[in-house]
Design a protein around this motif. Sequence first.
Motif, mmCIF file in Angstrom:
data_model
loop_
_atom_site.group_PDB
_atom_site.id
_atom_site.type_symbol
_atom_site.label_atom_id
_atom_site.label_comp_id
_atom_site.label_asym_id
_atom_site.label_seq_id
_atom_site.Cartn_x
_atom_site.Cartn_y
_atom_site.Cartn_z
ATOM 1 N N ASP A 1 0.852 -1.184 0.000
ATOM 2 C CA ASP A 1 0.000 0.000 0.000
ATOM 3 C C ASP A 1 0.890 1.238 0.000
ATOM 4 O OD1 ASP A 1 0.311 1.167 2.849
ATOM 5 O OD2 ASP A 1 -0.169 -0.926 3.245
ATOM 6 N N ALA B 1 5.568 -11.331 -1.832
ATOM 7 C CA ALA B 1 4.266 -11.970 -2.042
ATOM 8 C C ALA B 1 4.431 -13.478 -2.028
ATOM 9 C CB ALA B 1 3.655 -11.519 -3.366
ATOM 10 N N MET C 1 -0.869 -18.342 -1.157
ATOM 11 C CA MET C 1 -1.564 -17.225 -1.786
ATOM 12 C C MET C 1 -2.942 -17.031 -1.165
ATOM 13 S SD MET C 1 -2.331 -16.730 -5.843
ATOM 14 C CE MET C 1 -0.850 -17.663 -6.237
ATOM 15 N N GLU C 2 -3.600 -18.142 -0.876
ATOM 16 C CA GLU C 2 -4.958 -18.086 -0.336
ATOM 17 C C GLU C 2 -4.975 -17.752 1.142
ATOM 18 O OE1 GLU C 2 -8.899 -20.978 0.167
ATOM 19 O OE2 GLU C 2 -7.212 -21.603 -1.087
ATOM 20 N N GLN D 1 -1.737 -14.315 1.636
ATOM 21 C CA GLN D 1 -2.036 -13.106 0.880
ATOM 22 C C GLN D 1 -3.533 -12.838 0.787
ATOM 23 O OE1 GLN D 1 1.920 -12.288 0.299
ATOM 24 N NE2 GLN D 1 0.234 -11.007 -0.247
ATOM 25 N N ARG D 2 -4.336 -13.902 0.892
ATOM 26 C CA ARG D 2 -5.789 -13.800 0.733
ATOM 27 C C ARG D 2 -6.148 -13.133 -0.596
ATOM 28 N NH1 ARG D 2 -8.034 -15.382 5.404
ATOM 29 N NH2 ARG D 2 -6.784 -15.204 7.318
ATOM 30 N N LYS D 3 -5.468 -13.587 -1.648
ATOM 31 C CA LYS D 3 -5.684 -13.042 -2.979
ATOM 32 C C LYS D 3 -5.794 -14.165 -4.001
ATOM 33 C CE LYS D 3 -2.904 -8.882 -2.062
ATOM 34 N NZ LYS D 3 -3.980 -7.873 -2.117
ATOM 35 N N LYS D 4 -6.514 -13.900 -5.062
ATOM 36 C CA LYS D 4 -6.554 -14.810 -6.202
ATOM 37 C C LYS D 4 -5.312 -14.572 -7.064
ATOM 38 C CE LYS D 4 -10.587 -16.557 -5.168
ATOM 39 N NZ LYS D 4 -10.724 -17.971 -4.728
ATOM 40 N N ASP E 1 -4.669 -13.847 -10.274
ATOM 41 C CA ASP E 1 -4.554 -12.666 -11.130
ATOM 42 C C ASP E 1 -4.497 -11.376 -10.307
ATOM 43 O OD1 ASP E 1 -4.556 -14.233 -13.385
ATOM 44 O OD2 ASP E 1 -6.703 -13.989 -13.787
ATOM 45 N N THR E 2 -5.241 -11.359 -9.197
ATOM 46 C CA THR E 2 -5.234 -10.177 -8.328
ATOM 47 C C THR E 2 -3.856 -9.976 -7.719
ATOM 48 O OG1 THR E 2 -7.562 -10.539 -7.795
ATOM 49 C CG2 THR E 2 -6.311 -9.085 -6.328
ATOM 50 N N LEU E 3 -3.216 -11.060 -7.308
ATOM 51 C CA LEU E 3 -1.883 -10.952 -6.711
ATOM 52 C C LEU E 3 -0.895 -10.350 -7.712
ATOM 53 C CD1 LEU E 3 -0.034 -13.177 -4.306
ATOM 54 C CD2 LEU E 3 1.102 -12.694 -6.466
ATOM 55 N N ASP F 1 -1.614 -6.592 -7.976
ATOM 56 C CA ASP F 1 -1.248 -5.854 -6.766
ATOM 57 C C ASP F 1 0.266 -5.775 -6.584
ATOM 58 O OD1 ASP F 1 -3.911 -5.527 -6.323
ATOM 59 O OD2 ASP F 1 -4.056 -6.935 -4.651
#
Length: 471
Positions: free
Chosen positions: A76, A99, A106-107, A110-113, A115-117, A120
Motif C-alpha cells: 500500500d 508476495a 496465496m490463499e 495473501q488472501r488473494k486470487k 490474477d489479483t496478486l 497488486d
Amino acid sequence: MRDIRVSDITMREAIASKALSLSFKEKLEIVKILDRIGVGSIEVEGIESSKVDSLRIKSIASLVKNSTLAVPVKMDGDSIQAVWNAAKGAKHVRLQVEAAVSPSCMEYIQRKKADTLIADAAEAVAKCAQLTDDVEFVAIDATRTDVAYLARVIDAVVAAGAKTVTVCDAAGSMLPEEFAQFIADLYEAAPQLKDIDLGISCCNNLNMADACAVAGVMAGASIVKATSYPMGVVALDNVARILAAKADALGAQSKVRVTELKRAMNQISRLCCDDRSKASLFTGAVSEAVEGVVLTAGDDQATVMQYVERLGYSLSDEDAEAVFEAFKKIAASKERVSATELDAIVASAALQVPPTYTLDGYVINSGLSFKATSHISLRKNGELIEAVSLGDGPIDSSFKSIESVVGKHYELDDFSIQAVTEGREAMGESVVKLIADGKVYSGRGISTDIVESSIRAYINALNKIAYEEQN
C-alpha cells in the motif's frame, strides 16, 4: 567473472523465526560489523509500529556506508512512503515487495486470487520504483508454485520496475540438483531474468541450504540470502568461503572479506547468544551512537541539534534551547565535546519534569558465589512500592527491581558511567537511555556510589516517560 552478492537476513530471520531477541543496540552493532566485511546488502524488518520502527530504520540507515540497506514494504502507498522516509538516509536503499506465490500460501497468507496478486504486486513495485531505482520482488514459497505462473508474476513486476527478483525455497525440500534445475527452468520460462539480478533464498530443512545456494549460483543466480548466525537457512560464512575457494570453478566471486569473517562471526555470535546479554538489561560498555563526533564552542544550534537527533532524541524547541545553552557552557571550557558528553548534556538539560517516582531506599547484595539481589523502594504519589529482583550484577538487578515496581519494561538503549571528580571519594555520573514508544529518554544520576548513580539515572529517565504518558 560474475560478482555474487551476499544479502544478510539475520535480523529479519530473527523476527520471523523468533529464534533471537535482539535489542536495538545489538542490531546497530551487527549492522556495523556486516557493513565492514562487505556484504552486498543488509536486510532489516519493515515498519509495523510507526514510531518505534521508523526510529530503528533511521538509526540503521545512518550507519550503513558500504552495503545496500534493504527494507520490506507492504502493498500500500502509505507503507511504501513511510519505509522510504525512514530508510532514505542510507547511501544505498532497496525497497522489497514480497508476495506468497504458491497456491496454498496465496490463499491463506495473501488472501488473494492468482490474477489479483499479480496486479497488486506490480502496482506496489511501480510505487516503489517512483522513489528508487532499486526495487526487489521476493517470491515467497516459489519452489512450490507452477513455473509458468511464476513467470507471469516475474514478467509483471519486471515491467513495473523491479531490478531484482528473489525466489525462495521456503520448504527446504529440494536437493541441489533439483534446485539448479528449477533455476534453469525459470530462466527459460522468464527470459527477462537475464536482464536483472536473480536472488535465491534456501531453507535448511534437509541440511542442504548451502549446497543448494551454490547450485543456484552455478545456474545463474547473482544474489544469495544468508544469515551471519545459525537460523536454519544459508550460512553467510560458509557460502562466502565456498565462493572464495571455488571462484575459478564457479566463474563467480564475492566481495565479502573472508579474511575478516572469523572475527566478525565471533562478534555477531557474542551479540546473539552471549548468556550475559540475554539474561541482563545491562550490557556493559557502550559504543558512541555518533562515532567520531567532535563539537566545539564555535558550532551553532542547528549543528548541535543535528547530532542530538542522530543520538536518537526528538526535542521540543524549548528543550533544544535549554540543551544548546548547557552545551555552550560546557564547550566554553573545553576544546571539544564528545557524543558521550552530549548525551549527558541532553540528560541533564532536556525535559526536566516533576518526579512521579522518587527513590526511598535500596539494599544490594552481591558476591562471587551467588547472583546479585536488589531490594528497591520507590514512592509514587506518596505510596511506597517495593520489589526484589535477581540479576547479573548489582546494576542489572536494580534495573529489574525498578521495572517490577513500575510494572513495565522499557528497552535499555544505552548506559554509561564516568567520573566527574577525582580522588577516593570521586563522584560518578551515570547516563541511562530508555526507549518508549519510539522516543529516546535519557536520565542522569550522580553519586559517590556508581550503583546509586545508575539507579538515580534510570529513575530520572523513567520520570520523563511517566510525565509524557500522563500529559
